[in-house]
Design a protein around this motif. Structure first.
Motif, short mmCIF file in Angstrom:
data_model
loop_
_atom_site.label_atom_id
_atom_site.label_comp_id
_atom_site.label_asym_id
_atom_site.label_seq_id
_atom_site.Cartn_x
_atom_site.Cartn_y
_atom_site.Cartn_z
N CYS A 29 0.78 -1.16 -0.07
CA CYS A 29 -0.08 0.13 -0.12
C CYS A 29 1.05 1.17 -0.17
O CYS A 29 0.60 2.24 -0.45
N ALA A 30 2.02 1.30 0.74
CA ALA A 30 2.90 2.45 0.84
C ALA A 30 3.44 2.68 -0.45
O ALA A 30 3.47 3.84 -1.02
N ALA A 31 3.92 1.53 -1.27
CA ALA A 31 4.50 1.67 -2.52
C ALA A 31 3.53 2.31 -3.34
O ALA A 31 3.96 3.01 -4.27
N GLN A 32 2.35 1.90 -3.54
CA GLN A 32 0.99 2.54 -4.36
C GLN A 32 0.91 3.98 -4.01
O GLN A 32 0.79 4.71 -4.94
N LEU A 33 0.83 4.27 -2.78
CA LEU A 33 0.76 5.69 -2.40
C LEU A 33 2.11 6.55 -2.96
O LEU A 33 1.69 7.60 -3.52
N LEU A 34 2.96 6.05 -2.65
CA LEU A 34 4.20 6.67 -2.90
C LEU A 34 4.47 6.94 -4.73
O LEU A 34 4.90 7.90 -5.04
N GLY A 35 3.98 5.80 -5.29
CA GLY A 35 4.16 5.78 -6.61
C GLY A 35 3.17 6.69 -7.21
O GLY A 35 3.47 7.30 -8.30
N LYS A 36 1.98 7.06 -6.81
CA LYS A 36 1.15 7.93 -7.21
C LYS A 36 1.28 9.23 -6.77
O LYS A 36 1.14 10.24 -7.77
N LYS A 37 2.38 9.48 -5.94
CA LYS A 37 2.79 10.98 -5.78
C LYS A 37 3.77 11.53 -6.47
O LYS A 37 4.19 12.68 -6.54
#
Length: 137
Positions: free
Chosen positions: A128-136
């Motif tokens: 989930c963290a990787a998904q959030l960081l990737g979207k930023k």
């Protein structure tokens, strides 16, 4: 993304047979420093998850039960306060995020209900963290 990528296989998971004794559970959980472990039947099917809380409630609610006589109590005799439902190996990652909020790990089974491993909360949070960081970015 398929959850198989995050699967910790059964051979690497600490689990117990549902017919084990309370003492065996206490000792194994202490040795591995786990607060919860999957319980399997004789066919290898996932039954439920044993938690420290289940063991503590049994100690509290059973007169004259002490560590030295916990070898007389089978895990089938305990009341389980939470049922951690397993997911299929074919489930998608998005389907298990809510389960991970309520339990340390999510049990994974094959099409016949045979326990094949777990996905830990840690891997789910990292995903989930990787998904959030990737979207930023």
């Amino acid at each position: 993304m398929n959850i198989a990528f995050f699967l910790i296989p059964k051979k690497e998971v600490v689990y117990l047979n549902i017919y084990a004794t309370m003492r065996q559970a206490l000792e194994r959980m202490e040795y591995h420093r786990y607060s919860a472990v999957p319980l399997l039947d004789d066919e290898g099917k996932y039954v439920t998850t044993l938690t420290e809380g289940d063991l503590l409630w049994m100690l509290k609610n059973t007169p004259d039960l002490h560590f030295h006589n916990t070898e007389k109590i089978r895990l089938t005799d305990l009341n389980y306060h939470r049922k951690n439902e397993p997911i299929s190996i074919h489930a998608e990652m998005e389907n298990i995020i809510t389960r991970a909020m309520e339990q340390n790990f999510v049990p994974v089974t094959d099409d016949k209900g045979i326990f094949i491993g777990i996905i830990r909360r840690r891997e789910i949070i990292e995903y989930c963290a990787a998904q959030l960081l990737g979207k930023k970015n």
